[in-house]
Design an enzyme around this catalytic site. Sequence first.
Site, mmCIF file in Angstrom:
data_model
loop_
_atom_site.group_PDB
_atom_site.id
_atom_site.type_symbol
_atom_site.label_atom_id
_atom_site.label_comp_id
_atom_site.label_asym_id
_atom_site.label_seq_id
_atom_site.Cartn_x
_atom_site.Cartn_y
_atom_site.Cartn_z
ATOM 1 C CE LYS A 155 -7.329 0.363 0.066
ATOM 2 N NZ LYS A 155 -8.286 0.693 1.115
ATOM 3 C CE LYS B 98 -6.615 3.708 -1.760
ATOM 4 N NZ LYS B 98 -7.415 3.470 -0.619
HETATM 5 C C1 PBG Z 1 -8.572 2.269 3.727
HETATM 6 C C2 PBG Z 1 -8.218 3.319 2.764
HETATM 7 C C3 PBG Z 1 -6.916 3.740 2.500
HETATM 8 C C4 PBG Z 1 -7.012 4.767 1.582
HETATM 9 C C5 PBG Z 1 -8.362 4.956 1.282
HETATM 10 N N1 PBG Z 1 -9.096 4.032 2.030
HETATM 11 C C6 PBG Z 1 -5.618 3.347 3.074
HETATM 12 C C7 PBG Z 1 -5.321 1.955 3.358
HETATM 13 O O1 PBG Z 1 -5.809 1.057 2.677
HETATM 14 O O2 PBG Z 1 -4.584 1.740 4.298
HETATM 15 C C8 PBG Z 1 -5.828 5.495 1.062
HETATM 16 C C9 PBG Z 1 -6.060 6.767 0.389
HETATM 17 C C10 PBG Z 1 -4.881 7.650 0.288
HETATM 18 O O3 PBG Z 1 -3.720 7.283 0.578
HETATM 19 O O4 PBG Z 1 -5.113 8.782 -0.105
HETATM 20 N N2 PBG Z 1 -9.890 2.018 3.941
#
Ligand code: PBG
Length: 322
Positions: free
Chosen positions: A194, A246
Site C-alpha cells: 500500500k 494499492k
Molecule cells: C486507510 C485506507 C485508505 C484507503 C483504504 N484504506 C486511505 C489512506 O491510507 O489514507 C484508500 C482507499 C481509496 O482511496 O479508495 N486505512
Amino acid sequence: MFLPKRPRRLRQNASIRAMVGETHFSVAQLIQPVFICAGKSVEKSHPALPGCKTLSPDRAVAYAKEAYEAGLRCLLLFGVSDKKDARGSEALNPDSSLIHAIKDIRSKVPDLILASDIALDPYTDHGHDGLYESGKILNDATVEVLCEMSTLQAKAGVQIIAPSDMMDGRIGAVRRALDSNGFEDSLILAYTAKYASAFYGPFRDTLQSHVQGDKKSYQMNPQNRREALKELLLDVEEGADIVMVKPATLYLDIIREFADQCQVPVAAYHVSGECALLEAGAQAKLIDRERAIQESFDAIFRSGAQLIASYFALEWAKNKSK
Ligand code: PBG
C-alpha cells in the site's frame, strides 16, 4: 506484398477479436467498497464519485441485496464516524453502526461475502491508521488494537479481514488472534503493498479524515518495487490468504511481480482518486467513461490481478447483467 506474418489478421473483425482475447474476468472478481454511517435511511455519494456511497445500516442491507443480485460476491466495508478520539476507540465498539450493518447484511444476504477494512483512521482524531503519540506511530500497540478489531468484526460476521494499516507483523498477529478465538476459517486479505499515494483524496473526504502530517512512515514510497517484494514475502509467510496492491493503475508492474512471485490470489485496489479522475475526465468530455472503466479493469486483470476492488464494481456488474 508477400508477408507470411500479418498480426492484423487476428484483429480483422469483432468475432475473431473475441476468439483471441487474452483477458477475461467475471463479476465475481469485482469487489465494491461501501461506507457505513449511523442513522436511518441515509444514503450519500461523494460528489465527484457517485459509486462511492455512504449508507446507514438499513440502506446497506438493500444495497447488499442489489449487489448480490447483480452478480457481485463481495463488499468491502468501511466505518464512517464522527466519534473520533486519539485512540480510535469507536473501532472497538461492539455496538457501532458498522457492526450492526455487518450483522444485518450477514443475516439477510447470507451468500454475500463481507470483507472489512482493518485500520483506525475512520475513528482517530489525528487521522492516522494507528496509535499516534508525540509525532510517532506506535507499531506494536497498534497491532494489538487491530487484533481486537479483527476479532470483533469476525464475530459480527465478516469473512474477510483486510488489514490496511501497513504496521509490521500485523498479518501474523491477526492470524493468531483469529485462530485463538475460533475463527480459523476467516480469511485475511492483506493490503501488502500500500503506497503513500496522492490518490486517496475522495476516500479521506468520505471518512472526514484529516491526517496530521502524512502516512509515509508506514505506507510505502511510490519509488519502490523491491520493498514491495519484501512485504509480499512477509505477508505470505505470516498467513495472508490474498495479497493486495494499492493503488492499481499506476502500480501494474507491482501487480505483475506479485502474480509471478507468489501462490496466493492477488487483489488490486482501484482507489477513490483513480476512479474520480475517470469521472472528471468523462465530465470534461476528454474520455469515454464506459470505455475508460473497461480499459482500466482489463489492464489491471491483464497485469495479473485476480480481484479488483473498485467504486465502479456495482455499475459494471449491473451493465453486464442487462
Ligand atoms: C486507510 C485506507 C485508505 C484507503 C483504504 N484504506 C486511505 C489512506 O491510507 O489514507 C484508500 C482507499 C481509496 O482511496 O479508495 N486505512
